[in-house]
Structure formats: structure tokens, C-alpha cells
Design an enzyme around this catalytic site. Structure first.
Site, PDB file in Angstrom:
ATOM      1  N   SER B  63       0.804  -1.238   0.000  1.00  0.00           N
ATOM      2  CA  SER B  63       0.000   0.000   0.000  1.00  0.00           C
ATOM      3  C   SER B  63       0.829   1.276   0.000  1.00  0.00           C
ATOM      4  O   SER B  63       0.288   2.361  -0.242  1.00  0.00           O
ATOM      5  CB  SER B  63      -0.914   0.040   1.219  1.00  0.00           C
ATOM      6  N   LYS B  66       0.565   3.516  -2.911  1.00  0.00           N
ATOM      7  CA  LYS B  66      -0.559   4.436  -3.104  1.00  0.00           C
ATOM      8  C   LYS B  66      -0.134   5.899  -2.999  1.00  0.00           C
ATOM      9  O   LYS B  66      -0.759   6.775  -3.598  1.00  0.00           O
ATOM     10  CB  LYS B  66      -1.662   4.131  -2.079  1.00  0.00           C
ATOM     11  N   TYR B 188      -3.349  -2.266 -10.454  1.00  0.00           N
ATOM     12  CA  TYR B 188      -3.313  -2.099  -9.000  1.00  0.00           C
ATOM     13  C   TYR B 188      -2.480  -3.209  -8.350  1.00  0.00           C
ATOM     14  O   TYR B 188      -1.612  -2.943  -7.507  1.00  0.00           O
ATOM     15  CB  TYR B 188      -4.744  -2.100  -8.469  1.00  0.00           C
ATOM     16  N   TYR B 239      -4.278   2.890   7.971  1.00  0.00           N
ATOM     17  CA  TYR B 239      -5.488   2.113   8.193  1.00  0.00           C
ATOM     18  C   TYR B 239      -6.300   2.708   9.350  1.00  0.00           C
ATOM     19  O   TYR B 239      -6.429   3.918   9.439  1.00  0.00           O
ATOM     20  CB  TYR B 239      -5.160   0.633   8.411  1.00  0.00           C
ATOM     21  N   VAL B 257       1.149  -3.701   4.056  1.00  0.00           N
ATOM     22  CA  VAL B 257       1.100  -4.996   4.751  1.00  0.00           C
ATOM     23  C   VAL B 257       2.375  -5.820   4.560  1.00  0.00           C
ATOM     24  O   VAL B 257       2.545  -6.854   5.209  1.00  0.00           O
ATOM     25  CB  VAL B 257      -0.097  -5.882   4.344  1.00  0.00           C
TER      26      VAL B 257
END
Lengths: 303, 303, 303, 303
Positions: B63, B66, B188, B239, B257
Site C-alpha cells: 500500500s 498508493k 493495481y 489504516y 502490509v
């Protein structure tokens, strides 16, 4: 930098915006405040204070009081309050009750109403009178001994406070209140009904720009506690617009439905704005514009 | 300050923590990474780089990618992406789908999966190959031309990606994807499967500590855009622990993660840590401890 | 009782209502059906059939097909499907995804889309072709060998089926699909695109008024199974208006967005109505009025 | 049919089940009831009454009282209450508050607590004393003038009633209460604390099997109203197990946490069971088994 000149310009610039948005009207005493009021104040960490517009008119601080009740509880308890309230943003307001249920009665953060009720409850246990102790702190830090609760606003709040009463009973059902529901609500409504001017509020918030050092020069909070209050303000201080506020203003801030906003520039100053007309998120429409303009001009962003 | 000595001490100090928590195992390639790995790197805005532990071993950035796809889209589109994705924290992960429904297909922020899919979709429209353009940026900014996608991780992600596929179809049902669902997902999954070391990642993130100035000295983002990426990282980057991260670390940060975390000290440096074992919120357990210790020792907090 | 006369009167009576409500238009083939169509049919358990209005015109049965796929699965599996789908009403449609998440991938009942996908998936495993086996049952029970799938409607459904695709992937993420997502969706879209008249559908549903005995006189379902399908229809058959339908009509019923409704009077008859214009809950506006009038006149309520 | 023999056999058969499940203990007076109690009663529409086990021991009727307060309000107001409360199943209990919020203060149905509070509030307006008027109806219909409120249970309920208080304040915040919150709660707690035996309750419920005709032979409800109460019982009468109850028992029914259940066979009889030990949905575990067995043996299902 000519701070005084800058904020005078900004106050003039945002004046037309005060005719947009809507004044909160769920209690009559708020609804009667003329929307064209607008004030701004900057209180430097080292003592200088600058103001423009209606910066010395008192207004109802409402949810801004939550910053001070939290700071007070932390000053007594260090960090034990965090067992009873979390410090995560809450997302959509729609979810508040369901989140409280999912989280087994532990509110998401101390600035949503459920969390503020828990903080007030704790302050009540610690001091015997939560609203009076918030008032005491605000008088001392602002240097204005006339800061007081507006009894009409408090009574009006109580009369229209079924949602807060629902929340308090819900917290009690999870065993997350130490005092009777009615007493917690009374203290909560009183603390929200405190009246202060932008000047009072900027002075009283200064300790958050000074790593917790009070106006008298003694530590009120430890530096790490002061940073943490600022962190909670940045992530949770402006209802469902915390991300937007971080994005546009870039400072820790806390707003109230009376139209006031407090923002902190760590190490430098505290800033207050007041404009009663609110945007759709419940934050002062002109106030956010003024803060955004100020941080753009000065570069005072934590990012 | 002896940054090199400090991070060496911290890496030694948090080593025992790597045996707590759990390595993500929902895809096999992540689950095979030994939990005792731990690395840390600080890349100063002015160029100096310090590293300790496994700071040069590549890992799956997941992530963290992103941040870079968002920055790329902003570099092309200035701020038009914000019509399609909001920038508010999302609260409890439990609510992600229901929030998407309540918000009529506009994800809460670009760092939840739904929002990242929208960003990737836009980048795909802008560049024809979203994953390759993220890889290109990372190679250039890290100065490491061997940064690449792990095809095994990408394939594994696709195979176990029913939740992301569900989210992508849901977005498509609201008309919030410009490209075919399958192509968006492929890009993605590929961008998430990029492999980099702490060093690569710290170098590549440096522009966020330099008001958007790239490693080559030219502006990649405008200063206000860079601040805004940092603001979104602080409020939404970890998160359901964004508040906790702001509270303990006090910096904008983004985790993955795979166990990596990037944190930014505006005007000063970018920091990366990597420890594959995760806490209950999905963030590197030892990594957060290391960042918290570093900011405590150095005072590098935005608050 | 003069059933023929009664339903002719009712069809005349509700004719003006067909100009209220709205024809479903999310797929073009549904949107083109003229709203003034209205038909009604009563098929007695003992064989007599009465019809009025457009009772012999075929229409798209849509969700009504879910009753037959469920019955088919139960005919093969007795009741093992209930491990994978519950049989509780689902409340507000708004909650569908969040409930699926709260219930760990077990849909609330077989008539919401998520549940119907699970049933279709199971039927696919049992028969190799779920849509064909539903068609086979409907041909046999209606006695009309020309009952068929409208390929244009099925293709149109697939093209606009991002929400169903999202749901199917979400189920797959919980391991609650046995077959590939694409294949399940194809079967589901095909079964929904079956075209039948009120007469066909009333004849085909008769087994539910005969304790499971098929048109040929042999048991298709056991009596307790037939009762249970009726129970699920009553509590979950009409979207978020199951309570209202029970209250106004007082019979087990299942509606479809094509404007058809099937209702069962246990031990006596099956009733179908068709009027393409829908109320705000997605049920045929004139159809519900006709059923309500019929049960009021005849006393055919289970209550 | 030998009803007396049948229910005696069933009572013997389910006796071992009374050691499973758990007696409700959130208020002390409920928690003290021995779990081995079990009673069953059938009151035929034409007057005959059959009983077995502890069918003449009084117990706390709790939520079963909601049927009678609803019937009373309908007897005065015909159907105007449905403006203030809907009649749809509510889905997962988890959603109750969020649904109330989504539905702008109109509870989903009169049998969830929020809806029952609205009904009690209306009955209070109509009669001046809601609990007394429920008691009056129950005395008259059961023929037992000693039916009364257990003051200890009522006081205990009030003391532990923070959730109901939260709900009542929430309703008041939407303007959906006509009387003061405290008074509504007092009436609600009193009506729930009524004590009756299976026999009393079966006799008192008989009007619902007789199209609304009271024990004295005069109409208490109109036939369509009686049917409608039954419809609401079937779709909403057993918490989050209404579908399961319809599926297994196949009759309209209403349960209470005291372990009682009332079920109606329209046109034939009313049935009561009582076993204090509850299943995970809050319904009498042995009671549901007994009802299921009875309807299987007798064929008394509405389906």
C-alpha cells in the site's frame, strides 16, 4: 512579518463570505447571533497578541471546550483516560451510534460528543465540578476573570439535548460513565455554554503552542501530552472535515457550532477565528477561509 | 545529532519486538518473509542517507505504492482527482462498503483500497500503464534502476483479490472507473507488488520532505500539493490507526502490509522502516516502535 | 365464488393505477415495456385456471426465478443449502453489504441478490447448468415448452451487472462460491432473463400451494420443504416491503423488477399478477393493489 | 385430535432441553427463575383450554406485552399509529440505532424496543396510563383479575434500562414521543413486568385467533386489524429469528426474554409456551422446540 496587517487584510477579504452558510439554530440562543460578525486573533507563544474584526466580542465556544476538558483530565490523570476513549477519526457522523456499539461503548475519540461526555464524566470525578474547572482554566489562561457560562444557552442546550442524553444513557449501558447521567449532561451543557472572545480563546490556547507551558510559565501539560492533544485535534477536531481541514489549513484545529475555531502552530502561536455562519460540515465557513488564507500567506503549516 | 548512531541503537532496541505480531499471510509470497528482518533508513532532504539493519533488502511495498500513484496523478491533473475521491479518514474498516454506498461511490480517501483503485484508474487513463509509471517514478527518485514488480506477488494478489475485485465492480456500478475493471485491477496488483529496500523507499519519498522538489532538483509537485499529500498521509495513512500513529509518532506516514512504513519530517527528511510482523491494525509492530522512539529522541514531530 | 368474475373486476379496477409508479429502466429491455400492461391469473391447486387482462403475455420474471432455483436446490439437497445462506429478513437494503460482512459472507436469505447467487452457484454444481435447469422446471410445471431465456435481457443484465459482480466477488472472498465468479454470474443473469406469462407462472408455482406436489402429481418437494419455501417468501419475498406485503396481502409472495408477483394461498391456489410499473420498493404498484383487493374480497389470507 | 395428550407428550419430550441455553440475567428478578420450568397451553377459539407442565405458574411476560399495547392502540386509533412506526422486519439487531437514524426516527416495527416505546407513548396519550390499560385488557381477556405488575421487576428494569432510555431520548430528538421520556419509560417498564401464566396468556391472546373477537364475544379489533397484528407477529415477532421461526414453526408468534412465547393459529387457537432458558436469539429454547413439534404433529402451519 506584519501579522497585524496580514490578519486585518484577511478579515476584510473574508467579510463577504459571512453571508454564505448558515448560523446554527438548533438552540435559540445560537440562532440569534448576527452572521456578519467576524473576528480573528493570533497569540504568539512569546506573548504578543494581534487581533482584527470582532476579535473581542464574546461568543459561545461550544465544542471548543472539549479541548480544555481533555487537557485538564490529562493534567490530572496523565493518559489513563485513553482506556475509556480511543483517538481515531470517526468517519461519517451517520455512523456514530453504530460505531459506539461496534466498539462496545468506547467512543472513537474525545471530540465526538460521546467521547466528550466520557471526558467530562472523568473530570467531574476528578474535580467535583467539571464545568467550573474548565471555566477556571480558561479564566486563568486567558487572563480574563469574567469568562463565564451563559445560563440561557446552557438551559436551552439541556432542553434540546435529547441526542446527547441518548448518547449518555448508551455510554452508561456499557458502564462507561462514573457519574449519574443527569449530572454528566449538566456539566457538559454548561461547559459548552462558556462565552469567550477570540482574544480570550487565543490566549487560553497558547499552552498548546508552547509544549504545554501555561501562561504563568509553569508546565500545565508535559510536552508529549501537549503534542498529543494537537495530534487529536488534527485528526479529529473538525467533525467530518478533519481531512479537508488538514488539507486546506494544515494545522491542528478544533471548531464549535458557535462559529469559533482554534488552530495551533506548534512552537509559534495559537490562532482563533469566529464567524457564526457554518458550512455543511458545521465549521465556520468564513473562519476556515481565513485560516486557509493565513497559512498560505505565512507558510504556517505542519506539513 | 548523530543520526547514524541513533538509528543503529533503535534497530538494536526493537529487534526483540520482531517476534511479536504476525506476518501477513493472505498471499503466500508475503507469508514466507522471515519476521526477524528489520531495517531503518533516514534520507535527509539535503542528500545524506543513513541506514541500519536490513535497510538494503528489498521487500514488497504494497500500500505504500498508493502515495506514489496519488502524487503522480496530482503531478498531471493538479487537483481534479478530488472530484472522484474524498480525503477524509474512513473510521472503522468494517464500514468501508457501507460508506462507499452512503457516499454514492466516492471513496473516503485515496489510501483505502477503493480510493486507491480510483487513483490507479485515473493514472491508467493518463499514462496508459499505471504500474509502469509508478515504477518509473520510483526508479528515478530512488536512483535504483532495478526497482521492479515481483510477478509472483502480483499473480498471487490477483488470485486472492476477490475483495478488491468486488470493490472495483462496486465503483464501476457508480460510474467511478474510466477503464475496464480487469485492467484497473491488474495495474493495481502490479503496483502493490513493487519491491524496494528501505533505502530505495526513503530516497524515493524525499520529495515529500522537500516541498515537492524531485531528486533531480526540479519540481515534481508544487509545494501546496506536497503538503497536501502529507496531510492525507497523516489523517489516512495507517489504516484504522491514523489517530494512534499521529499520537505516538506525530508524523505523516504510510504503511503497507509487507511491513514497510514511510514517514515524512517536512523540511528535514524522509524515514523508512521495515519489519514484516504486523500489529492488529496491519502496521509493522517493530516499525511503529522504532518510529516512535526516533521521534521521541529527536523531537521530530509536526506537533 | 366466481373467481373469473372477481379477477376481471379487479383488473378493471386497478387499470388506472398502471399510470403511477415507474417501469424499471436500469437495463434497456425492461425499460421498453409499456406500463399499461396488466394481467392476473389464479391457478387452483386442483387444476382450474382463471385469467384476466394481459395474463398470457410473456414478461421478464427476474427475481421471481429465485423461488424456483431455491426449490430446485432443496429438491436435490434437502436442506444443506442453509449452511451457506440464512433465512432472515434483511432490513434496509442499504445494509446489504455491511450485513454480509457482519455475517462473514453468509447472506441473510436466498432472495436478496447475494443469497440468490449462492443458490445459483449450488444449483450450478448440482446440475452443470443452473439456468437451464430452472428453465426445465418452469417448462415442465407450466406445461409450456416454449418458456425461454431472453438473450438480449441476459446480455443487458451482464453489461450493467457491476453490483452483482461486486457481490459475487465478495462472496468468493469468503469462500462461499463453489464455481468461478463469471460462470455463476452468467447463470444468474440467464435465469433472471426467463420470459413467462402470468398463466405460465401461476401454473408453474402451483406446487407451492399443493405441499410440493408437482403438476404431474409426483412430489417435487416434501410438504415441510414446500411450507418452508412459503415461509421464506412471506418473510423475505418482496425486498424491503415484506412486512407491508404481509400486512396488506397476507400471503407468501415473491416479486420481480419486471413487474411480476407470485403469491401462494396454501392448500388452495397460486396467484400471479403482472404490471411493469413499480412502487418505490420495487414491487408492481398495480399488482400489489390487485392482490390486496383479491385477498380482501376472498378472505384468502394466511392470518 | 387428542390435544391434551399431544401437549403432555411434547412437554415430556422437551424437558431435557430446558438444561440448554441461558436464563436472561440482565435484571436480577429474571435471573433467579429456575430453568427447569416448562409449561404449555392451547386455548381453542371456541373456548376449550388444554395445559401441561408448569402452565399455571406466572412468569414475566416482558416483550409479549408489546402485542397487547399495539392491539389496544389499534382499537382506539384504527391505523394512525403506522405514521409513527413502520412494520418491516429490522434485520440484525446491531443495526437498530443506525436504522432509526436512517429512517429519521421512525422505528422499523412495533416489536423492536424503539417501536414499542412509540406505541406505549401513544397508548399513554390515549388512556393516561398505558401500563394500567394493558393490565386491564389482560385481566379481562384472561378472565384472571389477579394479573399484575411485579414492582420488583419493573424497578429492576428501570435501574438497568440505560439502553431503553437512550432509545427513548433518541426518539424524542426526532419528535416521535408525545409524552415526557421518563413517563414513557416508566409505563414501558411496568407493562413489561406484568406476570401471567401460560393459561392466562393463551386465554388473553385468543382474540387474535378469532378475527379480533374478544372473550366476551364483542369485537375488540376489526378482522383486518387482527390479521395485521398477526402479520406483524410473523414477520417481526421473534427478534432476529423471525425467518427461522416462520420456517420452523410456521405461525405468527411473539416471544419475551422471560421465556414465554405466544403463537396464533388463525381461526383455530392460541398457543403459549414458557421455558426461561433462552437460545442465542433470545427466544425460549425448549419453547421453540415444543412449538415446532406441535405444528409438525398437527399440521397447524399457515403455510
Amino acid at each position: 512579518m506584519d501579522i497585524q496587517g496580514t490578519i486585518e487584510e484577511i478579515v476584510a477579504m473574508v467579510a463577504p463570505l459571512t453571508s454564505y452558510g448558515e448560523v446554527a439554530s438548533y438552540i435559540p440562543s445560537l440562532g440569534r447571533v448576527p452572521p456578519e460578525n467576524f473576528g480573528m486573533c493570533v497569540a504568539m507563544a512569546d506573548g504578543a497578541v494581534y487581533g482584527a474584526g470582532d476579535w473581542q466580542k464574546p461568543f459561545s465556544i461550544q465544542s471548543i471546550s472539549k479541548v480544555f476538558s481533555l487537557a485538564l483530565v490529562m493534567s490530572y490523570d496523565y493518559d489513563s483516560i485513553w482506556v475509556r476513549v480511543a483517538r481515531e477519526p470517526s468517519g461519517n457522523p451517520f455512523n456514530s451510534m453504530v460505531q459506539l456499539e461496534a466498539d462496545k461503548g468506547v467512543p472513537r475519540n474525545p471530540f465526538i460528543n460521546a467521547g466528550a461526555l466520557v471526558v467530562t464524566d472523568r473530570l467531574l470525578s476528578l474535580t467535583g465540578d467539571a464545568a467550573a474547572s474548565v471555566r477556571g482554566l480558561l479564566r486563568k489562561e486567558s487572563g480574563n476573570p469574567t469568562v463565564d457560562i451563559d445560563p440561557v444557552a446552557a438551559a436551552s442546550e439541556a432542553e434540546h439535548g435529547h441526542r446527547n442524553a441518548a448518547m449518555a444513557h448508551f455510554l452508561a449501558s456499557y458502564g462507561n460513565l462514573e457519574n449519574p447521567v443527569g449530572l454528566v449532561l449538566e456539566n457538559y451543557f454548561n461547559q459548552c455554554a462558556l462565552e469567550m472572545s477570540c482574544e480570550d480563546l487565543a490566549r487560553a490556547s497558547r499552552f498548546l503552542s508552547r509544549d504545554g507551558v501555561s501562561s504563568g510559565g509553569t508546565p500545565f501539560l508535559m510536552p508529549d501530552q501537549s503534542k498529543r492533544v494537537n495530534a487529536v485535534m488534527l485528526t479529529c477536531g473538525t467533525y467530518d472535515a478533519a481531512g479537508e481541514f488538514a488539507y486546506r489549513v494544515g494545522l491542528p484545529g478544533k471548531s464549535g457550532v458557535g462559529g469559533g475555531i482554534v488552530a495551533i502552530v506548534p512552537g509559534r502561536c495559537s490562532i482563533t477565528v469566529w464567524g457564526p455562519s457554518l458550512d455543511s460540515n458545521g465549521n465556520s465557513l468564513a473562519g476556515i477561509a481565513a485560516l486557509s488564507e493565513l497559512t498560505t500567506r505565512t507558510g504556517w503549516s505542519v506539513f
